[in-house]
Design a protein around this motif. Structure first.
Motif, mmCIF file in Angstrom:
data_model
loop_
_atom_site.group_PDB
_atom_site.id
_atom_site.type_symbol
_atom_site.label_atom_id
_atom_site.label_comp_id
_atom_site.label_asym_id
_atom_site.label_seq_id
_atom_site.Cartn_x
_atom_site.Cartn_y
_atom_site.Cartn_z
ATOM 1 N N GLY A 105 0.781 -1.231 0.000
ATOM 2 C CA GLY A 105 0.000 0.000 0.000
ATOM 3 C C GLY A 105 0.809 1.275 0.000
ATOM 4 N N ARG A 106 2.084 1.161 -0.254
ATOM 5 C CA ARG A 106 2.967 2.340 -0.311
ATOM 6 C C ARG A 106 3.573 2.457 -1.698
ATOM 7 N N LEU A 107 3.668 3.677 -2.168
ATOM 8 C CA LEU A 107 4.304 4.000 -3.439
ATOM 9 C C LEU A 107 5.663 4.611 -3.129
ATOM 10 N N TYR A 108 6.692 4.092 -3.769
ATOM 11 C CA TYR A 108 8.055 4.594 -3.596
ATOM 12 C C TYR A 108 8.532 5.126 -4.941
ATOM 13 N N LEU A 109 8.948 6.371 -4.971
ATOM 14 C CA LEU A 109 9.423 7.016 -6.192
ATOM 15 C C LEU A 109 10.905 7.335 -6.074
ATOM 16 N N LEU A 110 11.658 7.045 -7.128
ATOM 17 C CA LEU A 110 13.033 7.522 -7.246
ATOM 18 C C LEU A 110 12.947 8.837 -8.018
#
Length: 189
Positions: A105-110
């Motif tokens: 449920g988490r979005l991780y963006l570089l």
């Protein structure tokens, strides 16, 4: 997601315009699919059956630099057009983020390291963690690069939302690529 005006792009085929406009990543988390636009910040969530489509905008959650990039992309590719002939066939890679992963449920963006106002690379590798349910930033993780031109284009997410670990390759045109592990440090409080 975007109505396309093929007439405003010089030197680009309709297929080329579509590839620019819809450049993004497709990710899955269980039975949910996500499409994320790297140029415009579109976040689309849908089930495998194609129902329950949710479209959100990542841009309001991001920094001023990414907001400026999204505005420039809209100007170049949706509003005014882009002249590939005049620009020697080079398409600007103005991205909000380079890669994205979704887990628990988490979005991780570089985050892309290009500073649009300074017109140079930032000496920073930055990850943003967004809770998809509440649509808010949970954490930002960053580390300065050692070499001036080091940058990262993709990553693998290890661990979980309590202790994410980011594995990425740092590209450096003046040296060999380096595989780096980013482990966020806990506050001493």
């Amino acid at each position: 997601l975007h109505s396309l005006r093929y007439d405003i792009h010089k030197g680009l085929s309709p297929d080329g315009v579509e590839r620019i406009i819809f450049d993004g990543v497709l990710r899955a988390d269980g039975q949910i699919l996500y499409y994320l636009s790297r140029r415009f910040g579109d976040f689309v969530k849908y089930t495998l059956s194609g129902k329950d489509v949710i479209v959100r905008d990542l841009v309001p959650l991001l920094s001023g630099n990414e907001k400026a990039k999204a505005a420039e992309n809209r100007r170049m590719f949706l509003d005014e057009g882009f002249d590939l002939i005049k620009n020697d066939g080079r398409i600007p890679n103005v991205y909000l983020f380079r890669d994205a992963q979704i887990k628990d449920g988490r979005l991780y963006l570089l985050i892309d390291s290009w500073d649009i106002s300074e017109k140079k690379q930032k000496n920073l590798i930055e990850f943003v963690e967004i809770d998809i349910a509440s649509w808010r930033i949970i954490n930002t993780y960053s580390a300065e690069t050692v070499a001036k031109w080091e940058s990262a284009a993709n990553f693998i997410l290890l661990g979980d939302k309590n202790a994410p670990i980011f594995l990425t390759v740092l590209w450096d045109p003046e040296d060999e690529d380096k595989i780096c592990v980013f482990r966020p440090m806990k506050n001493a409080n």
